[in-house]
Every structure is written in C-alpha cells, then in structure tokens.
Design an enzyme around this catalytic site. Structure first.
Site, PDB file in Angstrom:
ATOM      1  CB  CYS A 116      27.597  75.741   7.269  1.00  0.00           C
ATOM      2  SG  CYS A 116      27.544  74.275   8.214  1.00  0.00           S
ATOM      3  CG  HIS A 117      27.959  75.966   1.740  1.00  0.00           C
ATOM      4  ND1 HIS A 117      26.731  75.224   1.166  1.00  0.00           N
ATOM      5  CD2 HIS A 117      27.326  77.107   1.913  1.00  0.00           C
ATOM      6  CE1 HIS A 117      25.810  76.062   1.117  1.00  0.00           C
ATOM      7  NE2 HIS A 117      26.162  77.258   1.334  1.00  0.00           N
ATOM      8  CE1 TYR A 136      31.456  78.686  -4.356  1.00  0.00           C
ATOM      9  CE2 TYR A 136      29.506  79.143  -5.827  1.00  0.00           C
ATOM     10  CZ  TYR A 136      30.156  78.430  -4.632  1.00  0.00           C
ATOM     11  OH  TYR A 136      29.420  77.637  -3.915  1.00  0.00           O
ATOM     12  CB  SER A 172      26.502  75.362  -6.836  1.00  0.00           C
ATOM     13  OG  SER A 172      27.263  76.616  -6.382  1.00  0.00           O
ATOM     14  NE  ARG A 190      21.309  74.162  -1.541  1.00  0.00           N
ATOM     15  CZ  ARG A 190      21.985  75.361  -1.646  1.00  0.00           C
ATOM     16  NH1 ARG A 190      23.095  75.316  -2.188  1.00  0.00           N
ATOM     17  NH2 ARG A 190      21.826  76.403  -1.219  1.00  0.00           N
ATOM     18  NE  ARG A 236      22.819  84.657  -7.494  1.00  0.00           N
ATOM     19  CZ  ARG A 236      23.253  84.297  -6.343  1.00  0.00           C
ATOM     20  NH1 ARG A 236      24.425  83.569  -6.167  1.00  0.00           N
ATOM     21  NH2 ARG A 236      22.443  84.239  -5.021  1.00  0.00           N
ATOM     22  CG  HIS A 276      18.669  81.322   2.291  1.00  0.00           C
ATOM     23  ND1 HIS A 276      19.447  80.578   3.196  1.00  0.00           N
ATOM     24  CD2 HIS A 276      20.090  80.837   1.099  1.00  0.00           C
ATOM     25  CE1 HIS A 276      20.622  80.174   2.826  1.00  0.00           C
ATOM     26  NE2 HIS A 276      20.919  80.375   1.541  1.00  0.00           N
ATOM     27  CG  ASP A 321      25.049  81.223   3.431  1.00  0.00           C
ATOM     28  OD1 ASP A 321      25.050  80.129   2.877  1.00  0.00           O
ATOM     29  OD2 ASP A 321      25.148  82.032   2.732  1.00  0.00           O
ATOM     30  CG  ASN A 365      28.629  83.228  -5.351  1.00  0.00           C
ATOM     31  OD1 ASN A 365      29.605  83.298  -6.145  1.00  0.00           O
ATOM     32  ND2 ASN A 365      27.653  82.090  -5.269  1.00  0.00           N
TER      33      ASN A 365
HETATM   34  C1  0GY Z   1      23.842  79.590  -0.121  1.00  0.00           C
HETATM   35  C2  0GY Z   1      23.746  80.412  -1.218  1.00  0.00           C
HETATM   36  C3  0GY Z   1      24.383  80.699  -2.474  1.00  0.00           C
HETATM   37  C4  0GY Z   1      25.161  79.568  -2.889  1.00  0.00           C
HETATM   38  C5  0GY Z   1      25.085  78.228  -2.870  1.00  0.00           C
HETATM   39  O1  0GY Z   1      25.558  76.147  -3.419  1.00  0.00           O
HETATM   40  C6  0GY Z   1      25.858  77.290  -3.473  1.00  0.00           C
HETATM   41  O2  0GY Z   1      26.911  77.497  -4.400  1.00  0.00           O
HETATM   42  O3  0GY Z   1      24.313  77.641  -2.092  1.00  0.00           O
HETATM   43  C7  0GY Z   1      24.193  81.939  -3.309  1.00  0.00           C
HETATM   44  O4  0GY Z   1      25.307  82.071  -4.019  1.00  0.00           O
HETATM   45  O5  0GY Z   1      23.228  82.327  -3.055  1.00  0.00           O
HETATM   46  O6  0GY Z   1      22.889  79.384   0.407  1.00  0.00           O
HETATM   47  O7  0GY Z   1      25.226  79.218   0.073  1.00  0.00           O
END
Ligand code: 0GY
Length: 294
Positions: free
Chosen positions: A28-29, A45, A73, A120, A126, A176, A249, A254
């Site tokens: 998770c983020h 984003y 990211s 990571r 993208r 994933h 997640d 996105n």
């Molecule tokens: C995920 C997948 C995505 C994004 C990121 O760090 C991120 O921005 O991981 C994605 O857009 O596929 O695992 O969170």
C-alpha cells in the site's frame, strides 16, 4: 498537471473474509499530505492526499493488523511521507523506499532506523523517466543487513531483466507478479515465464495482487469478476506458498477510472489461498520474515 486525482473508494464494502490475527497489508502507499510532503516535480500523477490516518482507518476496517508502505512514484526519492506514516503507526508499519542510487550508507542506515526494509526498482515507463540497471545493481550491493529489493516491471520485459535480476545479491520481491496477462490462464506463456523466474532462485518472492489492474472488466465477458485472475493465480500461490505476500495496493495509483472496492479485494484472498495454512503464510508468516525480522 493541475487537477488532483482521487483513485480510491470513498466507502468500500466490509469484506466477508476475516484475515488472521497479525495479517499484513504488504503493498500500500501514502500520498502526502501534500502541504507537509510535496510531490516530486517529476511525478506522473498528482493525487489528492491519502495520508496515514486514512490508511490506518482502512487497515482496521478491513481487519488487518499491519502495513508495508511502498514509497509511491509521485513522491520520487523523497521518502519523508512514507517515513512519517511508519512513525505514526506505533510499530504496525514497515516500508520500502525509493532512493537515488548514489545514496550514502549512512542515509540507508537512517532509513533502516525509520522502518524501511527494502528499496524499490520501478521499470514502468509511464511512472518513471529512467531505470539505470547498473546504478541499481551497485546500490543493491550495499543495502543494510536483512534488506531486499522490490521490483516492478511488466511481463513484456521479464526476459530482458533476467540477467539484471540474477545479479541482485539480496532477496527479490516482484510487484503484482510482473503483471502477467492472466487471461492466458495458469499455464499461459506469461505465467510459465514467471514460474521459470521463481524456479531460478529460492529467494524470489511475489505479490499475487491487483486483480483490478490485471483483470479489468471487459465488454462482453460475463461471469465472476476477477475470475481469470483467481484461476491463473491460485495455482501459483499453491505451488510457492512460502514466497508470496499480499496487499490491497490502496490508494490504487492511477486507477481513478476503475476504482476497486477494497472489501472486494480482500474477498479475493480465499479464492487465491483457499486453506487457513496458505492464508497464514501469505498474510502473516511471509511478510513477517521479510519486514519484521528485527
Ligand atoms: C502500484 C502500481 C502503480 C503505481 C505505483 O509507485 C507508483 O506510483 O506503484 C501503477 O500505476 O501501476 O503498485 O501501486
């Protein structure tokens, strides 16, 4: 890029499945809060704030005990938002950092003290401008003791990445499952290539996660939602039970056009890990070994 995006469900359903005590949401983020922790100028984003309070409320609501927070990211290599969330978690969160490969050993140690246990490497074009393999390899050789590398790539570059992954001297965790085409089935070319990767080293782990990303709704395909995902992924979990970890997640970067219901995601767990023993490994034992060994 001015509009801030909401990519998460405001009112997810309560899952029918109850995770075991100690269960970890291991992918998770957090986003921001932006006023305190601005996003990277290179972010692809610009999300609304999805900070630690929201994450921990969701953790409790879904029946999880702990989180592994992966630096998103949009925050680039500034890990302060993730470290802040770990600090506020009372020991219930650990993290995965994204670093400038030129990072010093001292700063890596301070990330360890802040609860990080891995870094990571993101290969999705993208999401990031560049992914320098030589520099990634160099930093992976001087990580703090017990750390691992989390790697995010899509199935079409798996073969190209094999020599790079072979050379990484610490355990690997693949986000994933390297995004296979699950509609090919459990014995399709993408899953076969991924199994070959797992068979090449005993210390490669994977996240059987993101049915929403890997098995999106398709016009004209009826039946169970995420059925293709369940059918392709359950055999992988059964065959590699000590090498998988699971996560929501959230806040689903996105995914604003196809926001998953987090309760439904949790209800996928018994479909990919049907027995209590598999569920305990996936949700407790395996993430504990990677993130709470010390
Ligand atoms: C995920 C997948 C995505 C994004 C990121 O760090 C991120 O921005 O991981 C994605 O857009 O596929 O695992 O969170």
């Amino acid at each position: 890029m001015t509009d801030r995006i909401v990519s998460w469900h405001s009112n997810p359903s309560k899952p029918r499945y109850t995770p075991p005590p100690g269960a970890v949401d291991a992918h998770c983020h957090v986003f921001g809060p932006m006023a305190q922790f601005p996003f990277s100028p290179k972010a692809k984003y610009l999300p609304e704030d999805a900070g630690p309070e929201k994450l921990f409320a969701l953790r409790d609501y879904l029946g999880f005990s702990r989180n592994v927070i992966v630096q998103a990211s949009c925050h680039g290599t500034d890990n302060r938002a993730t470290l802040n969330a770990i600090r506020l978690s009372d020991g219930k969160a650990r993290g995965v950092a994204v670093v400038d490969p030129a990072i010093s050993s001292e700063v890596l140690q301070s990330l360890h003290a802040g609860g990080m246990r891995g870094i990571r490497f993101n290969f999705l074009k993208r999401l990031v401008d560049d992914a320098p393999k030589d520099k990634f390899l160099e930093v992976s050789k001087r990580l703090p003791k017990g750390w691992h590398v989390v790697i995010y790539f899509e199935a079409d570059i798996l073969e190209e990445l094999r020599p790079f992954m072979d050379a990484i001297p610490v355990p690997l965790v693949v986000d994933h499952m390297g995004r296979p085409d699950v509609t090919q089935g459990s014995d399709g070319p993408d899953m076969r290539a991924f199994r070959a990767l797992l068979d090449s080293r005993p210390d490669i782990h994977f996240k059987p996660t993101c049915p929403d990303r890997l098995d999106p709704p398709k016009e004209g395909r009826g039946g169970d939602p995420w059925n293709a995902f369940a059918e392709a992924v359950a055999p992988l979990v059964a065959d590699y039970p000590d090498r998988c970890i699971w996560g929501t997640d959230w806040p689903h970067p996105n995914m604003q056009d196809n926001i998953p219901d987090d309760g439904h995601l949790v209800d996928m767990i018994p479909r990919i890990a049907p027995s209590e023993e598999l569920q305990r490994k996936l949700l407790v034992d395996n993430p504990e070994r990677l993130y709470w060994a010390d």
